[in-house]
Design an enzyme around this catalytic site. Structure first.
Site, PDB file in Angstrom:
ATOM      1  N   LYS A 109      26.902  -9.187 -26.159  1.00  0.00           N
ATOM      2  CA  LYS A 109      25.199  -9.618 -27.159  1.00  0.00           C
ATOM      3  C   LYS A 109      25.619  -8.409 -28.149  1.00  0.00           C
ATOM      4  O   LYS A 109      26.411  -8.242 -28.461  1.00  0.00           O
ATOM      5  CB  LYS A 109      24.368  -8.895 -26.054  1.00  0.00           C
ATOM      6  CG  LYS A 109      23.868  -9.089 -24.507  1.00  0.00           C
ATOM      7  CD  LYS A 109      22.852  -9.058 -24.176  1.00  0.00           C
ATOM      8  CE  LYS A 109      22.984  -9.788 -23.057  1.00  0.00           C
ATOM      9  NZ  LYS A 109      21.565  -8.875 -22.005  1.00  0.00           N
ATOM     10  N   TYR A 168      17.051 -17.857 -22.261  1.00  0.00           N
ATOM     11  CA  TYR A 168      15.817 -16.723 -21.242  1.00  0.00           C
ATOM     12  C   TYR A 168      14.175 -17.436 -21.191  1.00  0.00           C
ATOM     13  O   TYR A 168      13.528 -16.353 -21.269  1.00  0.00           O
ATOM     14  CB  TYR A 168      15.355 -15.464 -22.243  1.00  0.00           C
ATOM     15  CG  TYR A 168      16.926 -14.737 -22.513  1.00  0.00           C
ATOM     16  CD1 TYR A 168      17.578 -13.980 -20.829  1.00  0.00           C
ATOM     17  CD2 TYR A 168      17.683 -14.618 -23.306  1.00  0.00           C
ATOM     18  CE1 TYR A 168      18.111 -13.781 -21.056  1.00  0.00           C
ATOM     19  CE2 TYR A 168      18.667 -13.908 -23.735  1.00  0.00           C
ATOM     20  CZ  TYR A 168      19.045 -13.635 -22.710  1.00  0.00           C
ATOM     21  OH  TYR A 168      20.003 -12.947 -22.288  1.00  0.00           O
ATOM     22  N   PHE A 204       8.169  -8.118 -22.677  1.00  0.00           N
ATOM     23  CA  PHE A 204       9.691  -7.905 -23.401  1.00  0.00           C
ATOM     24  C   PHE A 204      10.226  -9.154 -24.480  1.00  0.00           C
ATOM     25  O   PHE A 204      11.247  -9.605 -24.947  1.00  0.00           O
ATOM     26  CB  PHE A 204      10.291  -7.372 -23.287  1.00  0.00           C
ATOM     27  CG  PHE A 204      11.627  -7.944 -21.973  1.00  0.00           C
ATOM     28  CD1 PHE A 204      12.123  -8.554 -21.809  1.00  0.00           C
ATOM     29  CD2 PHE A 204      10.532  -7.679 -20.890  1.00  0.00           C
ATOM     30  CE1 PHE A 204      12.483 -10.145 -20.959  1.00  0.00           C
ATOM     31  CE2 PHE A 204      11.084  -7.992 -19.430  1.00  0.00           C
ATOM     32  CZ  PHE A 204      11.971  -9.456 -19.398  1.00  0.00           C
ATOM     33  N   ARG A 238      28.457  -8.564 -11.768  1.00  0.00           N
ATOM     34  CA  ARG A 238      27.170  -8.505 -11.788  1.00  0.00           C
ATOM     35  C   ARG A 238      28.148  -7.203 -11.426  1.00  0.00           C
ATOM     36  O   ARG A 238      27.363  -5.507 -11.890  1.00  0.00           O
ATOM     37  CB  ARG A 238      26.181  -8.972 -10.608  1.00  0.00           C
ATOM     38  CG  ARG A 238      25.176 -10.752 -11.279  1.00  0.00           C
ATOM     39  CD  ARG A 238      24.539 -10.478 -12.611  1.00  0.00           C
ATOM     40  NE  ARG A 238      23.428  -9.163 -12.289  1.00  0.00           N
ATOM     41  CZ  ARG A 238      23.004  -9.628 -12.948  1.00  0.00           C
ATOM     42  NH1 ARG A 238      22.536 -10.755 -13.843  1.00  0.00           N
ATOM     43  NH2 ARG A 238      21.756  -8.756 -13.690  1.00  0.00           N
ATOM     44  N   THR A 265      20.513  -3.960 -14.880  1.00  0.00           N
ATOM     45  CA  THR A 265      19.983  -4.005 -15.741  1.00  0.00           C
ATOM     46  C   THR A 265      19.584  -2.430 -17.571  1.00  0.00           C
ATOM     47  O   THR A 265      20.556  -2.823 -18.933  1.00  0.00           O
ATOM     48  CB  THR A 265      18.471  -4.763 -16.224  1.00  0.00           C
ATOM     49  OG1 THR A 265      19.068  -5.517 -15.089  1.00  0.00           O
ATOM     50  CG2 THR A 265      17.707  -5.489 -17.102  1.00  0.00           C
ATOM     51  N   ARG A 318      28.217  -1.713 -18.643  1.00  0.00           N
ATOM     52  CA  ARG A 318      26.512  -1.349 -19.381  1.00  0.00           C
ATOM     53  C   ARG A 318      26.617   0.029 -19.663  1.00  0.00           C
ATOM     54  O   ARG A 318      26.205   0.719 -20.323  1.00  0.00           O
ATOM     55  CB  ARG A 318      25.487  -1.755 -18.398  1.00  0.00           C
ATOM     56  CG  ARG A 318      25.096  -3.319 -19.050  1.00  0.00           C
ATOM     57  CD  ARG A 318      24.378  -3.988 -18.047  1.00  0.00           C
ATOM     58  NE  ARG A 318      23.857  -5.302 -18.790  1.00  0.00           N
ATOM     59  CZ  ARG A 318      22.473  -6.436 -18.136  1.00  0.00           C
ATOM     60  NH1 ARG A 318      22.650  -6.272 -16.052  1.00  0.00           N
ATOM     61  NH2 ARG A 318      22.545  -7.028 -18.429  1.00  0.00           N
ATOM     62  N   ASN A 322      21.655  -4.700 -24.098  1.00  0.00           N
ATOM     63  CA  ASN A 322      22.342  -3.944 -22.939  1.00  0.00           C
ATOM     64  C   ASN A 322      23.750  -4.354 -22.602  1.00  0.00           C
ATOM     65  O   ASN A 322      24.174  -5.023 -21.835  1.00  0.00           O
ATOM     66  CB  ASN A 322      21.746  -4.096 -21.674  1.00  0.00           C
ATOM     67  CG  ASN A 322      21.040  -5.247 -20.943  1.00  0.00           C
ATOM     68  OD1 ASN A 322      21.970  -6.001 -22.004  1.00  0.00           O
ATOM     69  ND2 ASN A 322      20.587  -5.500 -19.900  1.00  0.00           N
ATOM     70  N   HIS A 370      25.868  -9.728 -20.890  1.00  0.00           N
ATOM     71  CA  HIS A 370      24.715 -11.291 -20.182  1.00  0.00           C
ATOM     72  C   HIS A 370      25.787 -11.326 -18.503  1.00  0.00           C
ATOM     73  O   HIS A 370      26.877 -10.859 -19.264  1.00  0.00           O
ATOM     74  CB  HIS A 370      23.929 -11.871 -20.736  1.00  0.00           C
ATOM     75  CG  HIS A 370      23.891 -13.432 -19.343  1.00  0.00           C
ATOM     76  ND1 HIS A 370      22.487 -13.225 -19.477  1.00  0.00           N
ATOM     77  CD2 HIS A 370      24.232 -14.276 -19.127  1.00  0.00           C
ATOM     78  CE1 HIS A 370      22.438 -14.405 -18.303  1.00  0.00           C
ATOM     79  NE2 HIS A 370      23.171 -14.347 -18.249  1.00  0.00           N
ATOM     80  N   GLU A 430      24.293 -22.800 -16.901  1.00  0.00           N
ATOM     81  CA  GLU A 430      24.283 -21.246 -18.597  1.00  0.00           C
ATOM     82  C   GLU A 430      25.618 -22.279 -18.996  1.00  0.00           C
ATOM     83  O   GLU A 430      25.598 -22.042 -20.488  1.00  0.00           O
ATOM     84  CB  GLU A 430      24.334 -20.412 -18.647  1.00  0.00           C
ATOM     85  CG  GLU A 430      23.029 -19.855 -17.600  1.00  0.00           C
ATOM     86  CD  GLU A 430      23.186 -18.282 -16.918  1.00  0.00           C
ATOM     87  OE1 GLU A 430      21.796 -17.629 -17.597  1.00  0.00           O
ATOM     88  OE2 GLU A 430      23.572 -17.639 -16.948  1.00  0.00           O
TER      89      GLU A 430
HETATM   90  P1  DAT Z   1      19.920  -8.784 -16.326  1.00  0.00           P
HETATM   91  O1  DAT Z   1      20.021  -9.453 -17.877  1.00  0.00           O
HETATM   92  O2  DAT Z   1      20.360  -7.797 -15.946  1.00  0.00           O
HETATM   93  O3  DAT Z   1      20.299 -10.007 -15.467  1.00  0.00           O
HETATM   94  P2  DAT Z   1      17.615  -9.532 -16.000  1.00  0.00           P
HETATM   95  O4  DAT Z   1      17.402 -11.289 -16.275  1.00  0.00           O
HETATM   96  O5  DAT Z   1      15.810  -9.133 -15.077  1.00  0.00           O
HETATM   97  O6  DAT Z   1      18.292  -8.579 -16.934  1.00  0.00           O
HETATM   98  O7  DAT Z   1      16.687  -9.621 -18.097  1.00  0.00           O
HETATM   99  C1  DAT Z   1      17.614 -10.199 -18.969  1.00  0.00           C
HETATM  100  C2  DAT Z   1      17.370  -9.607 -19.709  1.00  0.00           C
HETATM  101  O8  DAT Z   1      16.470  -9.258 -20.610  1.00  0.00           O
HETATM  102  C3  DAT Z   1      17.705  -8.524 -20.019  1.00  0.00           C
HETATM  103  O9  DAT Z   1      19.394  -7.932 -19.866  1.00  0.00           O
HETATM  104  C4  DAT Z   1      17.776  -7.073 -21.359  1.00  0.00           C
HETATM  105  C5  DAT Z   1      16.658  -8.064 -21.724  1.00  0.00           C
HETATM  106  N1  DAT Z   1      15.239  -6.968 -20.883  1.00  0.00           N
HETATM  107  C6  DAT Z   1      14.820  -6.647 -19.124  1.00  0.00           C
HETATM  108  N2  DAT Z   1      14.051  -6.333 -18.908  1.00  0.00           N
HETATM  109  C7  DAT Z   1      13.397  -5.950 -20.006  1.00  0.00           C
HETATM  110  C8  DAT Z   1      13.124  -4.423 -20.020  1.00  0.00           C
HETATM  111  N3  DAT Z   1      11.808  -3.909 -19.143  1.00  0.00           N
HETATM  112  N4  DAT Z   1      12.415  -3.985 -20.865  1.00  0.00           N
HETATM  113  C9  DAT Z   1      13.557  -4.313 -22.270  1.00  0.00           C
HETATM  114  N5  DAT Z   1      14.344  -5.287 -22.235  1.00  0.00           N
HETATM  115  C10 DAT Z   1      14.567  -6.419 -21.021  1.00  0.00           C
HETATM  116 MG    MG Z   2      19.183 -12.464 -15.491  1.00  0.00          MG
END
Ligand code: DAT
Ligand code: MG
Length: 139
Positions: free
Chosen positions: A11, A51, A59, A87, A93, A104, A114, A117, A128
């Site tokens: 990212k 997304y 967010f 993962r 996350t 991470r 973070n 992805h 994807e």
């Molecule tokens: P991951 O990337 O671990 O699969 P996710 O699919 O739940 O996590 O969310 C996608 C992305 O969105 C994540 O990498 C960062 C952002 N994100 C998730 N939860 C968040 C939050 N509570 N505040 C800010 N950004 C968030």
């Molecule tokens: Mg995800």
């Protein structure tokens, strides 16, 4: 059916902070083979689409803005049990909750920024991967 492939993006924060090389090295040293890779930047439209499952989350706007803020590295990776193993390599996350030695934990700035992805299922890994690469870019 496991495809043994997953999809990743390094990212904008990872690229900006100069962590690109170290993260790619961690990925290769962990046994993943690079099947496709490109240095690119997401348009707002692409980030929104990528997304879209999070469209209702508070967010979402911030996430789209951040993911379009600079270049990323997109890649398709291959390894037995690729989705779950990747993962595990990237960690939780939120880097504050990520295990020691994960990407991470080592490189992410925050839950939002973070570093990396990783696809959450074989099905999404295929979707994807196709989102970013055409057939002649996958080896
Ligand atoms: P991951 O990337 O671990 O699969 P996710 O699919 O739940 O996590 O969310 C996608 C992305 O969105 C994540 O990498 C960062 C952002 N994100 C998730 N939860 C968040 C939050 N509570 N505040 C800010 N950004 C968030
Ligand atoms: Mg995800």
């Amino acid at each position: 059916m496991a495809t043994n492939r997953t999809f990743t993006m390094l990212k904008p924060d990872a690229v900006e902070n100069g962590h690109m090389g170290k993260i790619i090295d961690m990925i290769i040293q962990s046994g993943f083979e690079i099947k496709a890779m490109k240095y690119t930047r997401l348009s707002t439209e692409q980030a929104k689409k990528f997304y879209e499952v999070h469209a209702e989350r508070p967010f979402y706007g911030e996430l789209v803005e951040y993911m379009t803020s600079g270049p990323i590295v997109a890649a398709i990776l291959e390894k037995e049990n690729a989705v779950a193993d990747f993962r595990a390599l990237i960690g939780a996350t939120d880097p504050a909750e990520a295990a020691e030695g994960t990407i991470r934990k080592s490189y992410a700035e925050s839950k939002g920024r973070n570093a990396v992805h990783g696809s959450d299922s074989d099905e999404n890994a295929v979707i994807e991967g196709k989102f970013h690469f055409s057939a002649n870019e996958i080896f």
